[in-house]
Design a protein around this motif. Structure first.
Motif, PDB file in Angstrom:
ATOM      1  N   GLN A  58      27.645  51.878  64.889  1.00 48.34           N
ATOM      2  CA  GLN A  58      28.605  51.768  63.786  1.00 48.34           C
ATOM      3  C   GLN A  58      28.576  53.009  62.883  1.00 48.34           C
ATOM      4  O   GLN A  58      29.619  53.469  62.412  1.00 48.34           O
ATOM      5  CB  GLN A  58      28.317  50.520  62.942  1.00 48.34           C
ATOM      6  N   GLN A  59      27.394  53.542  62.666  1.00 41.34           N
ATOM      7  CA  GLN A  59      27.275  54.705  61.785  1.00 41.34           C
ATOM      8  C   GLN A  59      28.022  55.900  62.345  1.00 41.34           C
ATOM      9  O   GLN A  59      28.676  56.650  61.605  1.00 41.34           O
ATOM     10  CB  GLN A  59      25.798  55.057  61.567  1.00 41.34           C
TER      11      GLN A  59
ATOM     12  N   VAL B 101      35.945  48.697  55.016  1.00 39.10           N
ATOM     13  CA  VAL B 101      35.670  49.095  56.397  1.00 39.10           C
ATOM     14  C   VAL B 101      35.622  47.813  57.216  1.00 39.10           C
ATOM     15  O   VAL B 101      34.790  46.936  56.951  1.00 39.10           O
ATOM     16  CB  VAL B 101      34.343  49.854  56.537  1.00 39.10           C
TER      17      VAL B 101
ATOM     18  N   LEU C 273      37.661  50.412  64.647  1.00 42.24           N
ATOM     19  CA  LEU C 273      37.261  50.359  63.249  1.00 42.24           C
ATOM     20  C   LEU C 273      38.473  50.703  62.394  1.00 42.24           C
ATOM     21  O   LEU C 273      39.226  51.617  62.724  1.00 42.24           O
ATOM     22  CB  LEU C 273      36.148  51.392  63.023  1.00 42.24           C
TER      23      LEU C 273
ATOM     24  N   VAL D 104      39.537  51.635  58.438  1.00 44.56           N
ATOM     25  CA  VAL D 104      39.027  52.028  57.121  1.00 44.56           C
ATOM     26  C   VAL D 104      40.206  52.283  56.199  1.00 44.56           C
ATOM     27  O   VAL D 104      41.169  52.958  56.577  1.00 44.56           O
ATOM     28  CB  VAL D 104      38.156  53.300  57.215  1.00 44.56           C
TER      29      VAL D 104
ATOM     30  N   ALA E  10      30.090  55.121  50.345  1.00 44.70           N
ATOM     31  CA  ALA E  10      29.408  54.679  51.566  1.00 44.70           C
ATOM     32  C   ALA E  10      28.428  55.701  52.110  1.00 44.70           C
ATOM     33  O   ALA E  10      27.840  55.477  53.168  1.00 44.70           O
ATOM     34  CB  ALA E  10      30.448  54.351  52.634  1.00 44.70           C
TER      35      ALA E  10
ATOM     36  N   PHE F 198      25.073  51.798  58.119  1.00 44.77           N
ATOM     37  CA  PHE F 198      26.013  50.893  58.763  1.00 44.77           C
ATOM     38  C   PHE F 198      25.462  50.258  60.036  1.00 44.77           C
ATOM     39  O   PHE F 198      26.105  49.371  60.608  1.00 44.77           O
ATOM     40  CB  PHE F 198      27.337  51.613  59.032  1.00 44.77           C
TER      41      PHE F 198
ATOM     42  N   TYR G 286      33.135  59.956  51.780  1.00 49.90           N
ATOM     43  CA  TYR G 286      32.690  58.603  52.080  1.00 49.90           C
ATOM     44  C   TYR G 286      33.157  57.576  51.052  1.00 49.90           C
ATOM     45  O   TYR G 286      32.603  56.486  50.978  1.00 49.90           O
ATOM     46  CB  TYR G 286      31.164  58.561  52.189  1.00 49.90           C
TER      47      TYR G 286
ATOM     48  N   VAL H  11      31.709  55.413  61.560  1.00 51.89           N
ATOM     49  CA  VAL H  11      32.009  55.638  60.142  1.00 51.89           C
ATOM     50  C   VAL H  11      31.946  57.126  59.817  1.00 51.89           C
ATOM     51  O   VAL H  11      32.796  57.650  59.080  1.00 51.89           O
ATOM     52  CB  VAL H  11      31.035  54.839  59.254  1.00 51.89           C
ATOM     53  N   ASP H  12      30.966  57.830  60.366  1.00 52.66           N
ATOM     54  CA  ASP H  12      30.858  59.276  60.119  1.00 52.66           C
ATOM     55  C   ASP H  12      32.082  60.014  60.646  1.00 52.66           C
ATOM     56  O   ASP H  12      32.567  60.964  60.019  1.00 52.66           O
ATOM     57  CB  ASP H  12      29.591  59.831  60.784  1.00 52.66           C
TER      58      ASP H  12
END
Length: 368
Positions: free
Chosen positions: A231-232, A250, A257, A259, A300, A305, A245, A235-236
Motif C-alpha cells: 500500500q505504501q 485515500v 487506489l 485519492v 500522510a 500505510f 502528501y 500511496v508514494d
C-alpha cells in the motif's frame, strides 16, 4: 533475414505483453500482446512467402575457364571436368567445377572462354548442370555476356565455391558469412526474443517485482491493495503526481487506489487521483468539492500505510464473515472524534456486513 529478426522481436513483444497483462491487468498490455502476436504471424507469413516466391535462382550464365578429361568414356560419351565462372543474377559470381558427360562429337563446344547457361541445383549450393542450348535460344544476359567479355568478372577476381570432397573441405559461399550452427541460431533467437520481452515489460517491472516478492513469501494476495503489503508504494506513487502528501481521503480497493487531494499543493480545489496497473495519474476534478478543505486535509507523509493491510486482517479475523469482500478508507475520523487520520474498514458478505475503525497504531476505535 530482416523479416526473421522482426518476427522474433514480435514474438518477444507478445510474451512481454502477456506477462505485463497478467501481472498488472493493464489494458494497454492487452493491446501490446495482441499487436505482437498479429505482427508475428504477418512477418512469419511474409517471410515464408518471400522464401517461396524468390526470383528464380536456377538459371545463370557462366564462362568456361578450363576443360579436362577425367579419363572415363562409354559408348562415345566422354566425361569432362569443367571449371566455370558462374554469374548468378543479383548475387556474387563464383568459380566451381562440374562434371559433365558429353558426346565426343560435341566436345568442340566446350572450349575455354565459351559463354554457356547453367542451372543451379540450389541457391545455397555451388552445384550446377550445363543447359544444352544454341545461340538463338540463349537468354538476353547470356547474349550480352557473349558480346561483352567483361560482363562476367575475370576468373582471377572471383572466389571459389566448392562442395566438400573426400580430399578437400568445402569453401564458404561468396558474399556471405558462415552460417551459425543450429544450436547457435537457436541461442541467438532466444536472446532476441528475451530482450524484446524484457524491454516490453519495462513499465511493469515494479509490479513484476512486487508479484515476485509476494510469491516468494507465499503470499498469494500480497499485491492486493487491501490485504497485501504494498500500500505504501501505491500511496508514494500518487504523492509524486499530487506533488505532496496532503490528502482528504485515500480509498483502497483490491486492485486500485483512489485519492482525493488538492489540484496543486496549496490549491483550494481538489482532484481525484488513481493508482492502477502499477502507475498513478490524475483522473480529473473531484465530483463534489469540499466546503471546508482545511477541515478535511491531513498530512500522510508520516503515516505507515502498511498498517492498512494489518487493520483489515484484524477486522476480517474479528468479523469471521465467510468470503467477505473488504475495502479500506483513510481520512480524518468521520465521527469527528479526532483530527488524526483513521483507517475505516467495510466488510460485506452474502449474509452479513461489518465495519471497523482503527487508528494507525491498530487500536480499535469502534465497530458495528
Amino acid at each position: 533475414m530482416i523479416l526473421s529478426i522482426l518476427a522474433k522481436v514480435a514474438a518477444g513483444v507478445f510474451i512481454g505483453g502477456v506477462v505485463g497483462s497478467i501481472v498488472t491487468g493493464d489494458w494497454i498490455y492487452i493491446l501490446v500482446w495482441s499487436t505482437g502476436v498479429s505482427a508475428f504471424f504477418i512477418l512469419a507469413l511474409f517471410g515464408g512467402v518471400r522464401r517461396t516466391t524468390m526470383p528464380d535462382h536456377g538459371r545463370a550464365i557462366a564462362r568456361i575457364e578450363t576443360v579436362s578429361r577425367t579419363g572415363r568414356e562409354l559408348d562415345g560419351v566422354q566425361e569432362l571436368s569443367v571449371r566455370l565462372t558462374v554469374a548468378p543474377e543479383g548475387e556474387d559470381a563464383y568459380q566451381t567445377t562440374t562434371i559433365v558427360e558429353v558426346p565426343s562429337d560435341d566436345m568442340r563446344l566446350f572450349t575455354s572462354g565459351a559463354i554457356i547457361e547453367v542451372r543451379r541445383l540450389s541457391p545455397h549450393r555451388p552445384d550446377v548442370t550445363i543447359i544444352p542450348s544454341d545461340p538463338a535460344s540463349m537468354s538476353q544476359r547470356a547474349r550480352r555476356a557473349h558480346n561483352d567479355p567483361s560482363f562476367i568478372p575475370a576468373a582471377s577476381s572471383v572466389p571459389t565455391w566448392e562442395r566438400a570432397t573426400e580430399s578437400t573441405p568445402a569453401t564458404p559461399r561468396p558474399g556471405t558469412r558462415r552460417r551459425l550452427g543450429a544450436g547457435a541460431q537457436a541461442a541467438v533467437s532466444l536472446v532476441i526474443i528475451t530482450v524484446a520481452a524484457v524491454v516490453t515489460t519495462v513499465p511493469a517491472w515494479g509490479s513484476i517485482s512486487r508479484a515476485a516478492q509476494s510469491l516468494a513469501a507465499g503470499e498469494w494476495d500480497g499485491t492486493s491493495l487491501v490485504t497485501g503489503r504494498f500500500q505504501q508504494d501505491a500511496v508514494d506513487a500518487v504523492a509524486d503526481v499530487v506533488g505532496g502528501y496532503e490528502f482528504t481521503s485515500v480509498v483502497f480497493y483490491d486492485t486500485y487506489l483512489i485519492v482525493d487531494a488538492p489540484t496543486t499543493p496549496g490549491a483550494s480545489t481538489t482532484d481525484t487521483y488513481l493508482y492502477r496497473y502499477g502507475r498513478a495519474w490524475r483522473d480529473g476534478p473531484e465530483l463534489i468539492q469540499p466546503t471546508d478543505l482545511s477541515a478535511e486535509l491531513f498530512d500522510a507523509s508520516d503515516l505507515d500505510f502498511a498498517q492498512v493491510g494489518a487493520a483489515v486482517d484484524l477486522a476480517l479475523s474479528d468479523a469471521a464473515i465467510d468470503d467477505a469482500e473488504a475495502h479500506a478508507y483513510v481520512s480524518r475520523d468521520p465521527a469527528g472524534r479526532s483530527a488524526e487520520p483513521v483507517i475505516s474498514i467495510s466488510l460485506s458478505g452474502d449474509y452479513a456486513d461489518a465495519s471497523y475503525v482503527y487508528d494507525f497504531d491498530l487500536t480499535l476505535l469502534r465497530s458495528s
